[in-house]
Motif scaffolding. Sequence first.
Motif, PDB file in Angstrom:
ATOM      1  N   ALA A   2       0.794  -1.150   0.018  1.00  0.00           N
ATOM      2  CA  ALA A   2      -0.177  -0.044   0.087  1.00  0.00           C
ATOM      3  C   ALA A   2       0.775   1.239   0.030  1.00  0.00           C
ATOM      4  O   ALA A   2       0.776   2.208  -0.780  1.00  0.00           O
ATOM      5  CB  ALA A   2      -1.161   0.153   1.299  1.00  0.00           C
ATOM      6  N   THR A  10      -0.710  -3.179  -5.790  1.00  0.00           N
ATOM      7  CA  THR A  10      -1.574  -3.932  -5.742  1.00  0.00           C
ATOM      8  C   THR A  10      -0.993  -5.106  -5.422  1.00  0.00           C
ATOM      9  O   THR A  10      -0.017  -5.538  -6.235  1.00  0.00           O
ATOM     10  CB  THR A  10      -2.781  -4.137  -6.470  1.00  0.00           C
ATOM     11  OG1 THR A  10      -2.277  -4.590  -7.633  1.00  0.00           O
ATOM     12  CG2 THR A  10      -3.606  -2.895  -6.648  1.00  0.00           C
ATOM     13  N   ARG A  11      -1.487  -6.166  -4.476  1.00  0.00           N
ATOM     14  CA  ARG A  11      -1.152  -7.559  -4.473  1.00  0.00           C
ATOM     15  C   ARG A  11      -1.133  -8.180  -5.837  1.00  0.00           C
ATOM     16  O   ARG A  11      -0.134  -9.023  -6.227  1.00  0.00           O
ATOM     17  CB  ARG A  11      -1.776  -8.360  -3.442  1.00  0.00           C
ATOM     18  CG  ARG A  11      -1.284  -9.680  -3.425  1.00  0.00           C
ATOM     19  CD  ARG A  11      -1.935 -10.606  -2.344  1.00  0.00           C
ATOM     20  NE  ARG A  11      -1.591 -12.026  -2.237  1.00  0.00           N
ATOM     21  CZ  ARG A  11      -1.549 -12.680  -1.239  1.00  0.00           C
ATOM     22  NH1 ARG A  11      -2.028 -12.533  -0.194  1.00  0.00           N
ATOM     23  NH2 ARG A  11      -1.191 -14.124  -1.537  1.00  0.00           N
TER      24      ARG A  11
END
Length: 130
Positions: free
Chosen positions: A42, A47-48
Motif C-alpha cells: 500500500a 496492489t498484491r
Amino acid sequence: MGTRPVLVYDGDCGFCTSAARFAERRVRPRCAVTAWQDADLAALGVTRQRAEYEVLWVTPAGRVYGGAAAVAKALLSAGRGWAVPGAVLELPGVRRVAGAGYRWVARNRARLPGATAACALPADRRPGAR
C-alpha cells in the motif's frame, strides 16, 4: 516511501528469488530489493495482484514500472556496464521484444533453473492471460 527506488519481486518463487539475489550480488542496482510478501504494498502504491504478476520498480515519487521496464530501470540504476543493456531495453523496438521475452519467462518460470512449485502461477494470473 523512502528516498531510494524499490525493486519488488516474488519471494515465493525460487527462480525470481535467484534472479533478485543475482541482481543484488552482481548487478548492484541502486535500490532496495524486497519480496512483495515482505513489502508494504500500500505504501508503494502497488496492489498484491500486480506484485504477483510481474517484477516491479517503484520510484521514490511513486511511479511504478513492471516487467521488462522494471528490469531496464534496475540495470540503468546500476551504472557501469549494466546501464548499456538497460538503455537498450528502453528503445521503442526493443521494448516490445523485451516485453514479449519477459512474459515468456514469467509464464515458464516454473520450468527454469532454481524454480520451485511456488513459481507456477494459476493460468488466469500468468502474464499475457489478461
